[in-house]
Scaffold this motif. Structure first.
Motif, PDB file in Angstrom:
ATOM      1  N   ASN A  85     -34.489  27.320  21.984  1.00  0.00           N
ATOM      2  CA  ASN A  85     -35.540  26.706  22.800  1.00  0.00           C
ATOM      3  C   ASN A  85     -35.305  27.011  24.277  1.00  0.00           C
ATOM      4  OD1 ASN A  85     -33.493  24.946  23.723  1.00  0.00           O
ATOM      5  ND2 ASN A  85     -33.961  23.436  22.132  1.00  0.00           N
ATOM      6  N   TYR A  86     -36.187  26.472  25.103  1.00  0.00           N
ATOM      7  CA  TYR A  86     -36.156  26.812  26.534  1.00  0.00           C
ATOM      8  C   TYR A  86     -34.880  26.315  27.197  1.00  0.00           C
ATOM      9  CZ  TYR A  86     -38.025  27.578  31.230  1.00  0.00           C
ATOM     10  OH  TYR A  86     -38.223  28.023  32.522  1.00  0.00           O
ATOM     11  N   GLU A  87     -34.422  25.106  26.860  1.00  0.00           N
ATOM     12  CA  GLU A  87     -33.220  24.556  27.476  1.00  0.00           C
ATOM     13  C   GLU A  87     -31.974  25.319  27.027  1.00  0.00           C
ATOM     14  OE1 GLU A  87     -35.611  22.800  26.114  1.00  0.00           O
ATOM     15  OE2 GLU A  87     -36.450  21.897  27.957  1.00  0.00           O
ATOM     16  N   GLN A  88     -31.912  25.696  25.759  1.00  0.00           N
ATOM     17  CA  GLN A  88     -30.734  26.418  25.260  1.00  0.00           C
ATOM     18  C   GLN A  88     -30.625  27.825  25.839  1.00  0.00           C
ATOM     19  OE1 GLN A  88     -31.531  26.145  21.081  1.00  0.00           O
ATOM     20  NE2 GLN A  88     -30.457  24.187  20.831  1.00  0.00           N
ATOM     21  N   SER A  89     -31.737  28.395  26.243  1.00  0.00           N
ATOM     22  CA  SER A  89     -31.684  29.747  26.814  1.00  0.00           C
ATOM     23  C   SER A  89     -30.936  29.781  28.139  1.00  0.00           C
ATOM     24  CB  SER A  89     -33.103  30.293  27.010  1.00  0.00           C
ATOM     25  OG  SER A  89     -33.804  29.531  27.995  1.00  0.00           O
ATOM     26  N   ALA A  90     -30.812  28.610  28.792  1.00  0.00           N
ATOM     27  CA  ALA A  90     -30.113  28.571  30.073  1.00  0.00           C
ATOM     28  C   ALA A  90     -28.642  28.928  29.927  1.00  0.00           C
ATOM     29  CB  ALA A  90     -30.254  27.181  30.696  1.00  0.00           C
ATOM     30  N   VAL A  91     -28.039  28.604  28.785  1.00  0.00           N
ATOM     31  CA  VAL A  91     -26.624  28.912  28.580  1.00  0.00           C
ATOM     32  C   VAL A  91     -26.399  30.418  28.608  1.00  0.00           C
ATOM     33  CG1 VAL A  91     -24.673  28.668  27.004  1.00  0.00           C
ATOM     34  CG2 VAL A  91     -26.337  26.803  27.236  1.00  0.00           C
ATOM     35  N   ARG A  92     -27.272  31.170  27.935  1.00  0.00           N
ATOM     36  CA  ARG A  92     -27.124  32.616  27.920  1.00  0.00           C
ATOM     37  C   ARG A  92     -27.448  33.221  29.288  1.00  0.00           C
ATOM     38  NH1 ARG A  92     -26.608  36.618  24.109  1.00  0.00           N
ATOM     39  NH2 ARG A  92     -25.442  34.955  23.053  1.00  0.00           N
ATOM     40  N   VAL A  93     -28.372  32.617  30.030  1.00  0.00           N
ATOM     41  CA  VAL A  93     -28.681  33.120  31.371  1.00  0.00           C
ATOM     42  C   VAL A  93     -27.455  33.029  32.270  1.00  0.00           C
ATOM     43  CG1 VAL A  93     -30.042  32.712  33.445  1.00  0.00           C
ATOM     44  CG2 VAL A  93     -31.147  32.655  31.225  1.00  0.00           C
ATOM     45  N   VAL A  94     -26.733  31.915  32.206  1.00  0.00           N
ATOM     46  CA  VAL A  94     -25.519  31.751  33.000  1.00  0.00           C
ATOM     47  C   VAL A  94     -24.482  32.790  32.597  1.00  0.00           C
ATOM     48  CG1 VAL A  94     -23.597  30.210  33.527  1.00  0.00           C
ATOM     49  CG2 VAL A  94     -25.923  29.305  33.399  1.00  0.00           C
ATOM     50  N   GLU A  95     -24.353  33.033  31.292  1.00  0.00           N
ATOM     51  CA  GLU A  95     -23.397  34.041  30.808  1.00  0.00           C
ATOM     52  C   GLU A  95     -23.746  35.429  31.328  1.00  0.00           C
ATOM     53  OE1 GLU A  95     -22.525  36.306  26.601  1.00  0.00           O
ATOM     54  OE2 GLU A  95     -23.056  34.186  26.534  1.00  0.00           O
ATOM     55  N   ILE A  96     -25.011  35.769  31.279  1.00  0.00           N
ATOM     56  CA  ILE A  96     -25.446  37.086  31.753  1.00  0.00           C
ATOM     57  C   ILE A  96     -25.263  37.195  33.255  1.00  0.00           C
ATOM     58  CG2 ILE A  96     -27.449  38.600  31.992  1.00  0.00           C
ATOM     59  CD1 ILE A  96     -28.456  37.542  29.327  1.00  0.00           C
ATOM     60  N   ALA A  97     -25.567  36.122  33.998  1.00  0.00           N
ATOM     61  CA  ALA A  97     -25.411  36.137  35.452  1.00  0.00           C
ATOM     62  C   ALA A  97     -23.956  36.329  35.845  1.00  0.00           C
ATOM     63  CB  ALA A  97     -25.960  34.851  36.047  1.00  0.00           C
ATOM     64  N   GLN A  98     -23.039  35.646  35.150  1.00  0.00           N
ATOM     65  CA  GLN A  98     -21.623  35.797  35.448  1.00  0.00           C
ATOM     66  C   GLN A  98     -21.134  37.203  35.105  1.00  0.00           C
ATOM     67  OE1 GLN A  98     -19.978  32.556  33.197  1.00  0.00           O
ATOM     68  NE2 GLN A  98     -20.121  31.120  34.904  1.00  0.00           N
ATOM     69  N   SER A  99     -21.644  37.773  34.026  1.00  0.00           N
ATOM     70  CA  SER A  99     -21.285  39.144  33.670  1.00  0.00           C
ATOM     71  C   SER A  99     -21.789  40.131  34.718  1.00  0.00           C
ATOM     72  CB  SER A  99     -21.859  39.505  32.294  1.00  0.00           C
ATOM     73  OG  SER A  99     -21.594  40.849  31.967  1.00  0.00           O
ATOM     74  N   ASN A 100     -22.946  39.883  35.264  1.00  0.00           N
ATOM     75  CA  ASN A 100     -23.517  40.783  36.269  1.00  0.00           C
ATOM     76  C   ASN A 100     -22.836  40.631  37.625  1.00  0.00           C
ATOM     77  OD1 ASN A 100     -25.529  42.803  36.832  1.00  0.00           O
ATOM     78  ND2 ASN A 100     -26.565  41.287  38.092  1.00  0.00           N
ATOM     79  N   ARG A 101     -22.086  39.537  37.806  1.00  0.00           N
ATOM     80  CA  ARG A 101     -21.436  39.289  39.084  1.00  0.00           C
ATOM     81  C   ARG A 101     -20.195  40.156  39.267  1.00  0.00           C
ATOM     82  NH1 ARG A 101     -18.273  33.851  41.072  1.00  0.00           N
ATOM     83  NH2 ARG A 101     -18.283  34.285  43.289  1.00  0.00           N
ATOM     84  N   LEU A 102     -19.607  40.674  38.186  1.00  0.00           N
ATOM     85  CA  LEU A 102     -18.383  41.442  38.270  1.00  0.00           C
ATOM     86  C   LEU A 102     -18.555  42.611  39.226  1.00  0.00           C
ATOM     87  CD1 LEU A 102     -17.370  41.490  34.482  1.00  0.00           C
ATOM     88  CD2 LEU A 102     -16.550  39.965  36.300  1.00  0.00           C
ATOM     89  N   SER A 103     -17.615  42.784  40.102  1.00  0.00           N
ATOM     90  CA  SER A 103     -17.593  43.817  41.144  1.00  0.00           C
ATOM     91  C   SER A 103     -18.661  43.599  42.212  1.00  0.00           C
ATOM     92  CB  SER A 103     -17.777  45.224  40.542  1.00  0.00           C
ATOM     93  OG  SER A 103     -19.112  45.435  40.112  1.00  0.00           O
ATOM     94  N   GLY A 104     -19.367  42.498  42.131  1.00  0.00           N
ATOM     95  CA  GLY A 104     -20.402  42.244  43.139  1.00  0.00           C
ATOM     96  C   GLY A 104     -19.828  41.978  44.517  1.00  0.00           C
ATOM     97  N   ASN A 105     -18.736  41.171  44.572  1.00  0.00           N
ATOM     98  CA  ASN A 105     -18.129  40.874  45.864  1.00  0.00           C
ATOM     99  C   ASN A 105     -17.545  42.125  46.510  1.00  0.00           C
ATOM    100  OD1 ASN A 105     -18.730  38.133  45.677  1.00  0.00           O
ATOM    101  ND2 ASN A 105     -16.833  37.673  44.591  1.00  0.00           N
ATOM    102  N   LEU A 106     -16.946  42.994  45.697  1.00  0.00           N
ATOM    103  CA  LEU A 106     -16.390  44.234  46.236  1.00  0.00           C
ATOM    104  C   LEU A 106     -17.490  45.128  46.796  1.00  0.00           C
ATOM    105  CD1 LEU A 106     -13.840  45.928  46.628  1.00  0.00           C
ATOM    106  CD2 LEU A 106     -14.249  46.920  44.370  1.00  0.00           C
ATOM    107  N   ALA A 107     -18.642  45.132  46.128  1.00  0.00           N
ATOM    108  CA  ALA A 107     -19.749  45.966  46.601  1.00  0.00           C
ATOM    109  C   ALA A 107     -20.334  45.469  47.907  1.00  0.00           C
ATOM    110  CB  ALA A 107     -20.846  46.018  45.532  1.00  0.00           C
ATOM    111  N   LYS A 108     -20.109  44.197  48.233  1.00  0.00           N
ATOM    112  CA  LYS A 108     -20.630  43.652  49.480  1.00  0.00           C
ATOM    113  C   LYS A 108     -19.781  44.012  50.684  1.00  0.00           C
ATOM    114  CE  LYS A 108     -22.724  39.563  47.310  1.00  0.00           C
ATOM    115  NZ  LYS A 108     -22.709  38.089  47.276  1.00  0.00           N
TER     116      LYS A 108
END
Length: 239
Positions: A85-108
């Motif tokens: 459902n819509y509320e449960q999809s938020a858990v996967r969004v957080v997981e994907i966001a954290q995965s996409n964050r890797l190397s982000g600080n170094l790129a800045k």
């Protein structure tokens, strides 16, 4: 005859007045139709979750991306693929966001370094040109040119006339160098080459697409590019 001309003139005046009245009434009618009513306001969409899929697609693929639209498309894609459902999809969004964050600080780091150097150079250039104390110290350490007599250094403008002899070459050279680099970058973009920021976003999108191949590639890539330099996307899903 004069009477006939006068009659035609009066008819023209009446016709012109009638047109002005009609145009004014038409304008007032159009203005009244533009006024938003309370019922219309109640029917307006107030959150990105209420937008249609077509509207989200257009917003998510605007130049520069649109994070709320890209996030909402991803949540709907997760609901469709994972069957949650819509509320449960938020858990996967957080997981994907954290995965996409890797190397982000170094790129800045290059961006922060550029910001720091530009701010430092810009603010230092003012006292190096117009401050006698700093100019005298800089001259003693790096220039060693002859110091004018005190009567020629009584105002900050006179100090600037003295310091400009050694400040003009580096400032002019740096300005010309940046102008050439900007012109080169413009021509590279005209030839279809992507700047570093776009190449980095594409690389992040490729990595996230490989990590989550079960989701639609357009949806996951749009979200990756929208959060390429962003922190984990918690705030957007906290209702």
């Amino acid at each position: 005859p004069p009477s006939c001309c006068k009659m035609h003139f009066l008819r023209s005046i009446r016709l012109l007045q009638r047109c002005q009245v009609l145009s004014c009434s038409t304008w007032r009618r159009a203005q009244s139709q533009k006024i938003l009513t309370a019922d219309q306001a109640m029917k307006m969409r107030r959150d990105v979750s209420e937008l249609s899929g077509e509207s989200l697609f257009v917003l998510a693929h605007l130049p520069g991306g649109n994070l709320p639209a890209a996030r909402e498309r991803l949540r709907r894609e997760i609901m469709y693929v994972d069957g949650v459902n819509y509320e449960q999809s938020a858990v996967r969004v957080v997981e994907i966001a954290q995965s996409n964050r890797l190397s982000g600080n170094l790129a800045k780091l290059p961006y922060y370094a550029g910001i720091f150097m530009a701010q430092l150079g810009g603010w230092l250039s003012i006292p190096l040109v117009f401050s006698y104390g700093m100019a005298h110290a800089f001259n003693h350490l790096a220039v060693t040119t002859e110091i004018p007599p005190p009567r020629d250094l009584e105002t900050f403008l006179e100090v600037g006339m003295w310091t400009w002899g050694w400040m003009e070459p580096p400032l002019g050279t740096i300005s010309f160098f940046l102008l050439c680099m900007q012109f080169t970058q413009t021509q590279r973009v005209n030839l279809g080459e992507k700047p570093f920021t776009e190449r980095f976003k594409k690389w992040k999108a490729d990595q996230l697409q490989k990590a989550y191949p079960q989701y639609d590639s357009w949806t996951i890539r749009a979200y990756a590019e929208a959060t390429a330099f962003d922190h984990p996307d918690h705030n957007g899903i906290a209702k």
